[in-house]
Scaffold this active site. Structure first.
Site, mmCIF file in Angstrom:
data_model
loop_
_atom_site.group_PDB
_atom_site.id
_atom_site.type_symbol
_atom_site.label_atom_id
_atom_site.label_comp_id
_atom_site.label_asym_id
_atom_site.label_seq_id
_atom_site.Cartn_x
_atom_site.Cartn_y
_atom_site.Cartn_z
ATOM 1 N N HIS A 183 47.266 39.756 33.353
ATOM 2 C CA HIS A 183 48.194 40.537 34.168
ATOM 3 C C HIS A 183 49.413 39.702 34.570
ATOM 4 O O HIS A 183 49.428 38.465 34.474
ATOM 5 C CB HIS A 183 47.488 41.053 35.420
ATOM 6 C CG HIS A 183 46.999 39.961 36.336
ATOM 7 N ND1 HIS A 183 47.832 39.225 37.153
ATOM 8 C CD2 HIS A 183 45.761 39.470 36.551
ATOM 9 C CE1 HIS A 183 47.145 38.347 37.828
ATOM 10 N NE2 HIS A 183 45.870 38.466 37.479
ATOM 11 N N THR A 201 42.166 34.203 43.012
ATOM 12 C CA THR A 201 42.360 35.655 43.113
ATOM 13 C C THR A 201 41.314 36.340 42.257
ATOM 14 O O THR A 201 41.507 36.541 41.062
ATOM 15 C CB THR A 201 43.773 36.048 42.633
ATOM 16 O OG1 THR A 201 44.722 35.128 43.136
ATOM 17 C CG2 THR A 201 44.115 37.453 43.112
ATOM 18 N N GLY A 202 40.194 36.683 42.858
ATOM 19 C CA GLY A 202 39.115 37.330 42.131
ATOM 20 C C GLY A 202 39.119 38.827 42.354
ATOM 21 O O GLY A 202 39.849 39.579 41.712
ATOM 22 N N ARG A 209 46.053 45.060 39.754
ATOM 23 C CA ARG A 209 47.076 44.243 39.091
ATOM 24 C C ARG A 209 46.961 44.301 37.573
ATOM 25 O O ARG A 209 47.971 44.217 36.867
ATOM 26 C CB ARG A 209 47.014 42.799 39.592
ATOM 27 C CG ARG A 209 45.675 42.093 39.407
ATOM 28 C CD ARG A 209 45.674 40.774 40.183
ATOM 29 N NE ARG A 209 44.447 39.998 40.037
ATOM 30 C CZ ARG A 209 43.351 40.175 40.768
ATOM 31 N NH1 ARG A 209 43.315 41.135 41.702
ATOM 32 N NH2 ARG A 209 42.294 39.415 40.594
ATOM 33 N N GLU A 252 37.803 40.196 37.363
ATOM 34 C CA GLU A 252 37.980 38.756 37.435
ATOM 35 C C GLU A 252 36.730 38.061 37.976
ATOM 36 O O GLU A 252 35.880 38.687 38.607
ATOM 37 C CB GLU A 252 39.199 38.424 38.304
ATOM 38 C CG GLU A 252 39.492 36.935 38.508
ATOM 39 C CD GLU A 252 39.733 36.135 37.219
ATOM 40 O OE1 GLU A 252 38.851 36.149 36.343
ATOM 41 O OE2 GLU A 252 40.787 35.482 37.113
ATOM 42 N N ASP A 285 34.183 36.328 40.160
ATOM 43 C CA ASP A 285 33.917 36.507 41.591
ATOM 44 C C ASP A 285 33.822 35.126 42.226
ATOM 45 O O ASP A 285 32.805 34.439 42.113
ATOM 46 C CB ASP A 285 32.631 37.299 41.797
ATOM 47 C CG ASP A 285 32.397 37.668 43.257
ATOM 48 O OD1 ASP A 285 33.087 37.094 44.133
ATOM 49 O OD2 ASP A 285 31.515 38.506 43.527
ATOM 50 N N TYR A 286 34.877 34.727 42.916
ATOM 51 C CA TYR A 286 34.950 33.382 43.479
ATOM 52 C C TYR A 286 34.180 33.224 44.784
ATOM 53 O O TYR A 286 34.039 32.106 45.284
ATOM 54 C CB TYR A 286 36.406 32.987 43.707
ATOM 55 C CG TYR A 286 37.239 33.006 42.458
ATOM 56 C CD1 TYR A 286 37.015 32.105 41.422
ATOM 57 C CD2 TYR A 286 38.271 33.923 42.294
ATOM 58 C CE1 TYR A 286 37.791 32.123 40.266
ATOM 59 C CE2 TYR A 286 39.052 33.947 41.153
ATOM 60 C CZ TYR A 286 38.808 33.040 40.148
ATOM 61 O OH TYR A 286 39.574 33.063 39.009
#
EC number: 5.4.2.11
Length: 230
Positions: free
Chosen positions: A15, A27-28, A73, A94, A96-97
């Site tokens: 993105h 940014t997850g 996004r 994305e 997963d932090y």
């Protein structure tokens, strides 16, 4: 593979720019929007991808399929890129932090009393529960967002999701149709390792900029990278 049919190509598009991609915050799953620059990048990426798909290496079929992360996004990028109808694929969400979400590497390292931290060496599941919880942050020109610092996932768990995405794409690829996945830096880098049969931690060696794309394909019977960070 159908005899005599040229295999399709698997195109991975990250993105466009967000505020956090510029500040270095993980940014997850936080659903933040593209910046104005990110919107411009997405439109340009769409033009470049269409030119690539129509260029050398194009198969007899002009068809392509688009799979997109459930996060805004990525979906906005796909729409601005003019890629047409797409299927939302949760496997492309994305990484997963968890406790690292919305924080920079240096902030996480400081919080755990170490010099450095990254997801490849010590993933989110190793972080203390004290970093978990709900937080709020103001985004410039957007407003307040909610950050959920949950448990997170391991690199292996993320890799398993990408293998399912690849499996869903292979039927179209082997029929000579291209597949485009629009998602995020870490999950796409991990997907590339699974395409190549590498350990998921090898993704640390693949840089993928905002609104840049890469191309996965075959050389004879070997899965290869035929273009990266284009």
């Amino acid at each position: 593979m159908v005899q005599g049919v040229l295999r399709g190509r698997l195109v991975l598009l990250r993105h466009g720019q967000t505020v956090w991609s510029e500040t270095g915050q993980y940014t997850g799953r936080t659903d933040i929007p593209l910046t104005q620059t990110g919107c411009i990048q997405a439109k340009d990426a769409g033009k470049r991808i269409r030119e690539f798909l129509a260029g050398p290496g194009a198969g007899a079929s002009a068809a392509f399929h688009v799979y997109v992360s459930p996060l805004k996004r990525a979906q906005d990028t796909a729409q601005l890129a003019g890629l047409g109808e797409y299927t939302v694929d949760d496997g492309l969400a994305e990484f997963d932090y968890g406790p690292a979400e919305g924080r920079t590497r240096s902030q996480v390292a400081k919080a755990i009393g170490e010099k450095t931290w990254n997801i490849w060496d010590r993933g989110p599941l190793t972080l203390p529960s004290a970093l978990q919880g709900i937080r709020h942050e103001m985004l410039p020109e957007y407003g307040e967002i909610t950050i959920n610092n949950g448990v997170g996932e391991s690199v292996e768990m993320a890799a398993a999701r990408t293998r399912q995405v690849i499996q869903r794409a292979v039927t179209a690829l082997e029929a000579g149709e291209d597949v485009i996945c629009v998602a995020h830096a870490h999950i796409l880098r991990i997907l590339a390792t699974q395409w190549l049969g590498l350990q998921p931690e090898a993704a640390r060696m693949f840089e993928l900029g905002t609104a840049r794309f890469c191309v996965l394909s075959w050389h004879h019977e070997d899965r290869v990278i035929s273009g990266w960070n284009l």
